[in-house]
Structure formats: C-alpha cells, structure tokens
Design a protein around this motif. Structure first.
Motif, PDB file in Angstrom:
ATOM      1  N   ASP A   1       0.840  -1.201   0.000  1.00  9.65           N
ATOM      2  CA  ASP A   1       0.000   0.000   0.000  1.00  9.65           C
ATOM      3  C   ASP A   1       0.874   1.249   0.000  1.00  9.65           C
ATOM      4  OD1 ASP A   1      -2.288  -1.503   0.091  1.00  9.65           O
ATOM      5  OD2 ASP A   1      -2.569  -1.322   2.262  1.00  9.65           O
TER       6      ASP A   1
ATOM      7  N   ILE B   1      -3.317   5.631  -1.585  1.00  8.27           N
ATOM      8  CA  ILE B   1      -3.190   6.148  -2.950  1.00  8.27           C
ATOM      9  C   ILE B   1      -3.120   4.995  -3.941  1.00  8.27           C
ATOM     10  CG2 ILE B   1      -1.586   7.322  -4.522  1.00  8.27           C
ATOM     11  CD1 ILE B   1      -1.997   8.539  -0.980  1.00  8.27           C
ATOM     12  N   LEU B   2      -2.496   3.881  -3.543  1.00  7.62           N
ATOM     13  CA  LEU B   2      -2.499   2.654  -4.347  1.00  7.62           C
ATOM     14  C   LEU B   2      -2.473   1.451  -3.424  1.00  7.62           C
ATOM     15  CD1 LEU B   2      -2.334   0.905  -6.877  1.00  7.62           C
ATOM     16  CD2 LEU B   2       0.139   1.268  -6.904  1.00  7.62           C
TER      17      LEU B   2
ATOM     18  N   THR C   1      -8.005   1.933  -4.537  1.00  8.57           N
ATOM     19  CA  THR C   1      -7.716   3.041  -3.622  1.00  8.57           C
ATOM     20  C   THR C   1      -8.710   2.992  -2.471  1.00  8.57           C
ATOM     21  OG1 THR C   1      -9.155   4.487  -4.928  1.00  8.57           O
ATOM     22  CG2 THR C   1      -6.798   4.575  -5.421  1.00  8.57           C
TER      23      THR C   1
ATOM     24  N   LEU D   1      -5.992  11.825  -5.107  1.00  7.82           N
ATOM     25  CA  LEU D   1      -5.040  10.818  -4.628  1.00  7.82           C
ATOM     26  C   LEU D   1      -3.804  10.820  -5.535  1.00  7.82           C
ATOM     27  CD1 LEU D   1      -7.553   7.943  -3.784  1.00  7.82           C
ATOM     28  CD2 LEU D   1      -6.338   9.391  -2.150  1.00  7.82           C
TER      29      LEU D   1
END
Length: 480
Positions: free
Chosen positions: A41, A56-57, A78, A179
């Motif tokens: 993450d 954000i990812l 996300t 994001l």
C-alpha cells in the motif's frame, strides 16, 4: 534490510516528500507462508480527525485467488475514509476486451493469465518450446510464485503508476482524483512475503543551498508594481517538485528578458499535507522570491484556481500586457514567445497557444479527464489551448479576475479547457477574439524548432538550455 519476515504491523518505509514523476519503489522478496498472499500500500497522511490514512495505491497479490476466481490475481484499488474502497482493477482482467491505457501501457499486460509457453515465446523469442509434451498440463503465466524471489518496482509516470516484475511490465494504475503521487508518505507491506530489501529512488529533494555557487543569479529580480511588464508567466508546480523548479531557474528563467525584469515568472504552489515539506517550501520561497503560495492543499481537481490566481497576479499585483500559464516540466523559449506576440501584433482578445478547436468531453468514468453531463452538457468544447503553454492578452486576464470577483466565473476542473470556456463566454458578450495557433508548441515531448517542449525532466531542461547556448538553435536532446 535483510528482513526475515513481517510482524502484525508489517513493514513500513517513510517517504518524507512524496513521490514525483520518475520516482520508484522496488521491493525484493519471496512470497511464502500458507497462502503466499501479500499487499503493498502507498499511503498518505491522515486528515485531522481521521483514524486511517488514505491509500493512494492498494496492490494486493492473491496467489490462490479469491471469491471471484481460483486463479492467481492482482487487485489494484484506492481507499479513503470519505469514499471507502474505489472500483477494483483486476489482472488478469475479467474483461480483456475493455483495454485501458495508462502512459500508453496496458492496465493489465496481456501475458498475465496466458499459458507460460506463449509468454516465454513473447519475451525470449524462442520457438523451441512451442510443442507441449503429451500429458503435461499447461500453466498460466503469473509474475509472482510462492517460494521464488521476485523483484517488483512501482514507477511513477505522467498519468499513473507502472508496476514491473523481474523486468516485465505487468500492470498500470491511473491516478485517481485527490489521490496524487505527491501525497504518498509511506509504503506499507503486509502478508506472506519474506522481504530482502525495499529501495526508494528518484525521490524529490530540496536543494542544498550550501552547494549553490550562483545563488544570486537564481534569485528572482524584484517586482515593481508600477512598471508595466511585457509578459507575466505563471508556472504550475507542486510542493515537492523542488528539482523541477530548480531546473527552470537554471535554464529558461535565465533569458535576458526575465533577468532584466521585462518578463516576470512565478511558481504557483499549493500546500502539502506534510509539515516538513511545507517548511522546506517556505524556505525555498524566502530564498528565491519566485513562489506564490496557494491557500489549499494541492489536488488535481483544484488546479483551475491556480489559473485564476495567475490572471489576478498578472493584472493586479503586476501590470502585464500578456499573461501566460505553463507547467514546471515545460521548457519555454521566452525570447520566441515574445517574438511571436510581437509578430501577431494583437493586444486585445488574444489566445495564443496550441489551439484545439475540435475536442469532446471524456465520458468514460475511469478516465482522469472524465467530465459528466452535469459538468459539461455540450458535445464539444469551445476552442481552447493546451496547458503546457498558452498566452492571453491583458483584457482577457482582467475579465477573468472581475468575473471571479463577482462570483460569475464557472469553475471547470480542466484548467486549459476552462480558459477556453471563459473566453467563449466573453466572445458571446461581444469580445472580438483572436485564436492564434502555434504548431511549435509541443504538448507531448520535444521537436526541433520548438517554442515550448513539454514533459522535460530536470536533466532534459539543462540539456535543452545548453544546446540553445551552444548552437543558438532550438534542438531537442537525444538527437545529433
């Protein structure tokens, strides 16, 4: 790091100044444990009052599948407190016909989920394994394998994040609104993986002032409020893009027109969620005197407010004949912009740039530039100029400011299109508009003879400047 395993909290790597284009995170490890499932993450700073940070990812590797499939799968997504999980992007894709490109690369590489013999032929060019032995079972290709070492790299591009595993591109993930990569503050790794090392490279850094010999030459000339400027240039930038701003200062901000004060340049920068980054930004602003701080945290959806600010600055703080907007990864030939404006010889109702007169709204909700019918109902946009560099005459910039002040300015999240919409409304109100298209403004990359070259990193900027000084010609780098 020579890690032997992950505890309940997983492994965390701090990223103090966020990620920028060209930044990468490389994870070397061996999927292990009972399932071999793990997640990576990229998280941001939690907002005040929120217990958990935004993701954000979210990159989730499921070696034994999940509720949807029994085959290995990579799930990208996300998460935010306000909107919970977004729409999953799966690789292999359940709908291979629905191809989505990010930085010209597939969202999911077609080799994932294919038989490994086909993948082998594709990457090795070998045909000797084209015959499958009788009785053998064809296996599908998947980049991660339990008990086998993998080298996985996240690299930040222009439109999204690319993931390669063992040198092969595997997935792409487009940035989602609010994001953006500069908001990343931590890398978190959890699950069944034995980590060997985690390496972050290409991270944004601040300039070490002690090593700048020519500091005085980089400080912006003072502004004289009563002096009329030929041109005011506002540059979009974000808090952690220190290297890009420094490259601009060392290159096209050294044109004689800028150093003499006939042209003024200012970076328009929003705040960062990280206090340390903001402190660095404030020190930078104090040192170079060329940063205009915006009173909000930088999000892509708010950039149109910077356009309004540039118009206000160029007409109210200074008095400029023309106002220009550009980006911190664009190389601007200030001398040629001024020459072009003199050649056009129009001082009212002018929009100069790479004009697009036949564009339509993106109606795909997955697109970064998605526009709903509520935001824009028309089938086409009015003429507009691409964002890497366009110029408006003073009367247009002044009208933008006045309409904003009255509350009559329709905000639109695509800032370059927004300017086109505003000018079209002025045209309907009686303004005589001159659209001046210059094909030498390149929206993507560089071509010889450029006036503006976009997507230029700091090294390319310095190279372009050196070529201009040595040859007196606008030659691109990477060419003889």
């Amino acid at each position: 790091m020579n890690a032997t395993g992950l505890d309940d909290g997983g492994f965390k790597l701090q990223v103090p100044c966020g990620l920028t284009q060209g930044s990468s995170i490389t994870i070397i490890g061996i999927p292990n444990g009972l399932l071999g499932n793990f997640r990576i993450d990229l998280t941001g700073e939690p907002l005040p009052g929120e217990p958990d940070p935004p993701i954000i990812l979210h990159y989730n590797v499921r070696l034994h599948g999940d509720k949807i499939t029994e085959d290995p799968v990579i799930v990208q997504n996300t998460w935010t407190v306000a909107h919970d999980w977004g729409e999953e992007e799966r690789c292999p894709s359940p709908d291979p016909g629905k191809v989505k490109k990010v930085d010209e690369l597939d969202q999911c590489n077609k080799i994932v989920g294919k038989d490994d013999l086909a993948a082998s032929r594709r990457f090795n060019g070998s045909r000797k394994f084209s015959i499958v032995p009788e009785g053998s079972k064809t296996r599908t290709y998947f980049p991660f394998k339990q008990g086998h070492l993998s080298v996985a790299t996240f690299r930040v591009g222009t439109e999204g994040i690319q993931m390669t595993v063992d040198g092969k591109h595997i997935t792409s993930f487009a940035f989602r609104e609010t994001l953006e990569p500069w908001l990343v503050s931590e890398v978190r790794i959890l699950g069944d993986i034995k980590l060997v090392s985690v390496v972050a490279s290409g991270l944004p850094t601040s300039e070490d002032l002690e090593h700048i010999i020519d500091l005085e030459a980089l400080i912006s000339p003072p502004l004289h409020s009563r002096r009329s400027l030929d041109l005011f240039i506002g540059v979009f930038s974000t808090a952690n893009n220190f290297k890009r701003r420094m490259a601009v200062r060392r290159t096209w901000m050294q044109f004689p027109a800028v150093r003499s004060g006939a042209v003024a340049v200012r970076f328009f920068v929003g705040l960062h969620k990280n206090k340390m980054v903001n402190e660095e930004l404030w020190n930078e602003a104090q040192t170079y005197r060329d940063i205009q701080l915006m009173p909000f945290v930088d999000y892509y959806s708010l950039i149109t407010w910077k356009t309004v600010a540039i118009c206000i600055f160029g007409t109210e703080v200074v008095s400029a004949k023309f106002v220009m907007k550009t980006d911190d990864d664009a190389f601007v030939r200030v001398d040629e912009v001024l020459a072009s404006l003199n050649r056009i010889n129009v001082t009212h109702g002018l929009l100069y740039g790479l004009i697009n007169s036949d564009s339509k709204p993106h109606r795909n909700p997955e697109s970064k530039w998605y526009i709903s019918n509520e935001e824009w109902a028309g089938e086409k946009y009015p003429p507009w100029a691409h964002g890497p560099g366009y110029v408006v005459s003073r009367d247009i910039a002044k009208a933008v400011y006045k309409r904003h002040k009255k509350g009559d300015l329709k905000m639109f999240k695509l800032e370059d299109v927004a300017m086109g919409i505003w000018i079209d409304n002025m045209k309907k109100g009686g303004l005589e508009v001159r659209y001046e298209k210059d094909e030498r403004i390149f929206n993507e990359g560089c071509k010889d003879g450029y006036v503006i070259a976009h997507y230029q990193g700091p090294r390319e900027m310095l190279c372009l400047w050196q070529k201009l000084q040595e040859t007196k010609r606008a030659r691109c780098c990477g060419e003889r």
